[in-house]
Write an enzyme that holds these catalytic residues in place. Structure first.
Site, PDB file in Angstrom:
ATOM      1  NE  ARG A  52      -3.908   2.073   2.267  1.00  0.00           N
ATOM      2  CZ  ARG A  52      -4.070   2.847   3.348  1.00  0.00           C
ATOM      3  NH1 ARG A  52      -3.409   2.585   4.464  1.00  0.00           N
ATOM      4  NH2 ARG A  52      -4.891   3.878   3.301  1.00  0.00           N
ATOM      5  CG  HIS A  56      -0.938   5.531  -0.320  1.00  0.00           C
ATOM      6  ND1 HIS A  56      -1.490   5.989   0.849  1.00  0.00           N
ATOM      7  CD2 HIS A  56      -1.893   4.741  -0.876  1.00  0.00           C
ATOM      8  CE1 HIS A  56      -2.730   5.512   0.993  1.00  0.00           C
ATOM      9  NE2 HIS A  56      -2.976   4.744  -0.033  1.00  0.00           N
ATOM     10  CG  ASN A  86       0.189   8.921   2.855  1.00  0.00           C
ATOM     11  OD1 ASN A  86      -0.187   7.953   2.201  1.00  0.00           O
ATOM     12  ND2 ASN A  86       0.953   9.874   2.374  1.00  0.00           N
ATOM     13  CG  HIS A 184      -8.452  -3.375  -1.234  1.00  0.00           C
ATOM     14  ND1 HIS A 184      -9.343  -2.404  -1.606  1.00  0.00           N
ATOM     15  CD2 HIS A 184      -7.301  -2.697  -0.938  1.00  0.00           C
ATOM     16  CE1 HIS A 184      -8.777  -1.210  -1.540  1.00  0.00           C
ATOM     17  NE2 HIS A 184      -7.534  -1.359  -1.136  1.00  0.00           N
TER      18      HIS A 184
HETATM   19  C1  HEM Z   1      -8.704   1.850  -6.087  1.00  0.00           C
HETATM   20  C2  HEM Z   1      -8.495   2.765  -5.165  1.00  0.00           C
HETATM   21  C3  HEM Z   1      -8.144   2.419  -3.752  1.00  0.00           C
HETATM   22  C4  HEM Z   1      -8.733   2.920  -2.645  1.00  0.00           C
HETATM   23  C5  HEM Z   1      -9.851   3.928  -2.595  1.00  0.00           C
HETATM   24  C6  HEM Z   1      -8.100   2.309  -1.506  1.00  0.00           C
HETATM   25  C7  HEM Z   1      -8.427   2.579  -0.187  1.00  0.00           C
HETATM   26  C8  HEM Z   1      -7.926   1.888   0.897  1.00  0.00           C
HETATM   27  C9  HEM Z   1      -8.308   2.120   2.273  1.00  0.00           C
HETATM   28  C10 HEM Z   1      -9.272   3.202   2.745  1.00  0.00           C
HETATM   29  C11 HEM Z   1      -7.679   1.215   3.043  1.00  0.00           C
HETATM   30  C12 HEM Z   1      -7.815   1.012   4.548  1.00  0.00           C
HETATM   31  C13 HEM Z   1      -6.933   1.933   5.324  1.00  0.00           C
HETATM   32  C14 HEM Z   1      -7.244   1.819   6.807  1.00  0.00           C
HETATM   33  O1  HEM Z   1      -8.337   2.227   7.201  1.00  0.00           O
HETATM   34  O2  HEM Z   1      -6.411   1.284   7.571  1.00  0.00           O
HETATM   35  C15 HEM Z   1      -6.877   0.409   2.160  1.00  0.00           C
HETATM   36  C16 HEM Z   1      -6.086  -0.624   2.575  1.00  0.00           C
HETATM   37  C17 HEM Z   1      -5.243  -1.304   1.726  1.00  0.00           C
HETATM   38  N1  HEM Z   1      -5.034  -1.054   0.396  1.00  0.00           N
HETATM   39 FE1  HEM Z   1      -6.143   0.130  -0.784  1.00  0.00          FE
HETATM   40  N2  HEM Z   1      -7.143   1.447  -1.943  1.00  0.00           N
HETATM   41  C18 HEM Z   1      -7.123   1.486  -3.314  1.00  0.00           C
HETATM   42  C19 HEM Z   1      -6.251   0.807  -4.139  1.00  0.00           C
HETATM   43  C20 HEM Z   1      -5.212   0.024  -3.685  1.00  0.00           C
HETATM   44  C21 HEM Z   1      -4.123  -0.439  -4.494  1.00  0.00           C
HETATM   45  C22 HEM Z   1      -3.897  -0.075  -5.963  1.00  0.00           C
HETATM   46  C23 HEM Z   1      -3.349  -1.207  -3.695  1.00  0.00           C
HETATM   47  C24 HEM Z   1      -2.063  -1.928  -4.012  1.00  0.00           C
HETATM   48  C25 HEM Z   1      -1.718  -2.355  -5.204  1.00  0.00           C
HETATM   49  C26 HEM Z   1      -3.981  -1.239  -2.390  1.00  0.00           C
HETATM   50  C27 HEM Z   1      -3.545  -1.973  -1.321  1.00  0.00           C
HETATM   51  C28 HEM Z   1      -4.095  -1.930  -0.058  1.00  0.00           C
HETATM   52  C29 HEM Z   1      -3.713  -2.828   1.019  1.00  0.00           C
HETATM   53  C30 HEM Z   1      -2.745  -3.998   0.903  1.00  0.00           C
HETATM   54  C31 HEM Z   1      -4.409  -2.419   2.145  1.00  0.00           C
HETATM   55  C32 HEM Z   1      -4.317  -3.022   3.564  1.00  0.00           C
HETATM   56  C33 HEM Z   1      -3.263  -2.241   4.320  1.00  0.00           C
HETATM   57  C34 HEM Z   1      -2.906  -2.800   5.686  1.00  0.00           C
HETATM   58  O3  HEM Z   1      -3.265  -3.947   6.011  1.00  0.00           O
HETATM   59  O4  HEM Z   1      -2.231  -2.077   6.438  1.00  0.00           O
HETATM   60  N3  HEM Z   1      -5.090  -0.448  -2.413  1.00  0.00           N
HETATM   61  N4  HEM Z   1      -7.044   0.848   0.868  1.00  0.00           N
HETATM   62  C1  NAG Z   2       3.853   8.221   9.960  1.00  0.00           C
HETATM   63  C2  NAG Z   2       3.222   9.542  10.192  1.00  0.00           C
HETATM   64  O1  NAG Z   2       3.809  10.580   9.954  1.00  0.00           O
HETATM   65  N1  NAG Z   2       1.982   9.496  10.615  1.00  0.00           N
HETATM   66  C3  NAG Z   2       1.242  10.701  10.885  1.00  0.00           C
HETATM   67  C4  NAG Z   2      -0.029  10.696  10.083  1.00  0.00           C
HETATM   68  O2  NAG Z   2      -0.818  11.817  10.373  1.00  0.00           O
HETATM   69  C5  NAG Z   2      -1.189  11.929  11.740  1.00  0.00           C
HETATM   70  C6  NAG Z   2      -2.126  13.119  11.887  1.00  0.00           C
HETATM   71  O3  NAG Z   2      -1.635  14.244  11.197  1.00  0.00           O
HETATM   72  C7  NAG Z   2       0.055  12.047  12.633  1.00  0.00           C
HETATM   73  O4  NAG Z   2      -0.305  12.098  13.983  1.00  0.00           O
HETATM   74  C8  NAG Z   2       0.936  10.832  12.378  1.00  0.00           C
HETATM   75  O5  NAG Z   2       2.140  10.944  13.079  1.00  0.00           O
END
Ligand code: HEM
Ligand code: NAG
Ligand code: NAG
Ligand code: NAG
Ligand code: NAG
Ligand code: NAG
Ligand code: NAG
Ligand code: NAG
Length: 318
Positions: A52, A56, A86, A184
């Site tokens: 992820r 980003h 982020n 996902h």
């Molecule tokens: C299509 C648009 C996308 C949106 C709107 C999106 C949005 C998100 C959001 C909101 C989360 C959860 C963050 C949280 O609440 O902790 C997430 C998690 C994740 N996304 Fe996406 N994402 C997108 C595309 C992608 C792409 C292109 C990849 C990688 C190729 C990706 C890989 C992941 C992974 C692996 C997680 C889990 C992260 C973790 O376990 O820490 N996403 N994404």
């Molecule tokens: C890794 C990092 O910089 N995380 C920051 C993300 O944004 C929040 C809110 O601005 C910070 O508290 C975190 O330190």
């Protein structure tokens, strides 16, 4: 003169290449791989965080490690790290540790941008996911801007046309959108990334009709008990550590967590890519995923003499 000019143009417009560090730091890719293989098995959930992070990074100013830059107190610049998309990115210290190993081996040679790309691939492979080619030679950017991250990284509430535009702006097509969303299949989300769908979809205390009501009821009764719940849920419950096709099965059952997941069903082209992936084999999905990841890893890269090779991934060289 002419030769020099040609060399100059070649060096500023160079492309990425496989094993770019073969001469300048022959052990670089092996050092990354060994570190990942040593540590990811003990912390497999980091693989999701690291892929992820790569996504980003690439979506803002190209894959140039701008996502790693710290807010600098001297300039007060709000960097990508502090932008809402982020705030839930993890794994920064993992990248820093790989960077120190590489700096010890060949100081000032291997970019943080290449480290992010290599680590993402190696971590996914280490957890049983697909392999993809990672040509190298990316250089690090010197600018990181929170408002750009907010504007250019798709949000979980993005609709189909926004997603299509956000991806097209980065040279990615609808197939890339569907295939890359397949990431996902692993990882977790905070409830806050989607609780509007459960509690207040249009501002009148309602639920998103595009979300399966049984699934919504379950989330509300368990992990996501209030709109401000900070709990985390598996995005692909039951197989959130396995890189498989079940994300697409869930999306078709209207159990994708985000509106951006559900949006893939609202367009006939992306819907049929999903049914195509499910009708094919996992091998086909892995091949498609590999192709789209290599493409993503080339977004806006800085090569040749552009950018710099950072000494510390969190700060621009002084
Ligand atoms: C299509 C648009 C996308 C949106 C709107 C999106 C949005 C998100 C959001 C909101 C989360 C959860 C963050 C949280 O609440 O902790 C997430 C998690 C994740 N996304 Fe996406 N994402 C997108 C595309 C992608 C792409 C292109 C990849 C990688 C190729 C990706 C890989 C992941 C992974 C692996 C997680 C889990 C992260 C973790 O376990 O820490 N996403 N994404
Ligand atoms: C890794 C990092 O910089 N995380 C920051 C993300 O944004 C929040 C809110 O601005 C910070 O508290 C975190 O330190
Ligand atoms: C911080 O902002 C200044 C002024 O806009 C800019 O010149 C500099 O490149 C920025 N630094 C980063 C890391 O973005
Ligand atoms: C960050 O990007 C925004 C939007 O492009 C721009 O208005 C702003 O000046 C930039 N900030 C810095 C510090 O460069
Ligand atoms: C999608 O979202 C954008 C931005 O919020 C909005 O301008 C647009 O009207 C929406 N499109 C559809 C078809 O709902
Ligand atoms: C739901 O959204 C509306 C409009 O944004 C807001 O006024 C209301 O307070 C929200 N309700 C809850 C429970 O958050
Ligand atoms: C979350 O929302 C609930 C119900 O509205 C409220 O009781 C609780 O205090 C809120 N918690 C936080 C941390 O805002
Ligand atoms: C960057 O910021 C993090 C905390 O946000 C801190 O732990 C780290 O030491 C900083 N790195 C540098 C090189 O300043």
């Amino acid at each position: 003169m002419l030769l020099l000019l040609v060399l100059f143009v070649a060096s500023t417009r160079a492309d990425l290449e496989m094993n770019f560090y073969a001469k300048s730091c022959p052990k670089a890719e092996k050092i990354v791989l060994d570190y990942v293989n040593k540590h990811i098995p003990n912390a497999p959930s980091l693989a999701a965080a690291l892929i992820r992070m790569h996504f980003h990074d690439c979506f803002v100013r190209g894959c140039d490690a701008s996502v790693l830059l710290n807010v600098t107190s001297s300039t007060g610049n709000q960097t990508e790290k502090v932008a809402p998309p982020n705030q839930t990115v993890r794994g920064y210290d993992f990248i820093d540790r790989v960077k120190s190993l590489l700096e010890a081996e060949c100081p000032g040679v291997v970019s943080c941008a290449d480290i992010v790309s290599l680590v993402a691939r190696d971590a996914i492979v280490a957890t049983g996911g697909p392999f993809w080619r990672v040509p190298t030679g990316r250089r690090d950017g010197v600018i990181s801007n929170a408002s750009e991250a907010l504007a250019q990284i798709p949000a979980p509430f993005s609709n189909f046309s926004t997603l299509q535009t956000d991806f097209a702006n980065k040279g990615l097509n609808l197939k890339d959108l569907v295939v890359l969303s397949g990431a996902h299949t692993i990882g977790i989300s905070h409830c806050t990334s989607f609780t509007n769908r459960l509690y207040n979809f249009t501002g009148v205390g309602d639920q998103d009709p595009a979300l399966d009501s049984e699934y919504a009821a379950n989330l509300k009764a368990n992990k996501c008990r209030s709109i401000n719940s900070t709990t985390k849920v598996e995005m692909d419950p039951g197989s959130f550590r396995t890189f498989d096709l079940s994300y697409y099965t869930l999306v078709l059952k209207r159990r994708g967590l985000f509106e951006s997941d559900a949006a893939l069903l609202t367009d006939s082209r992306t819907r049929s890519i999903i049914t195509g992936i499910l009708g094919g084999s996992l091998n086909n999905f892995f091949q498609e995923f590999a192709a789209s990841m290599e493409k993503m890893g080339r977004i806006g890269v800085k090569t040749g003499s552009a950018g710099e090779i950072r000494k510390h991934c969190a700060v621009v060289n002084s």
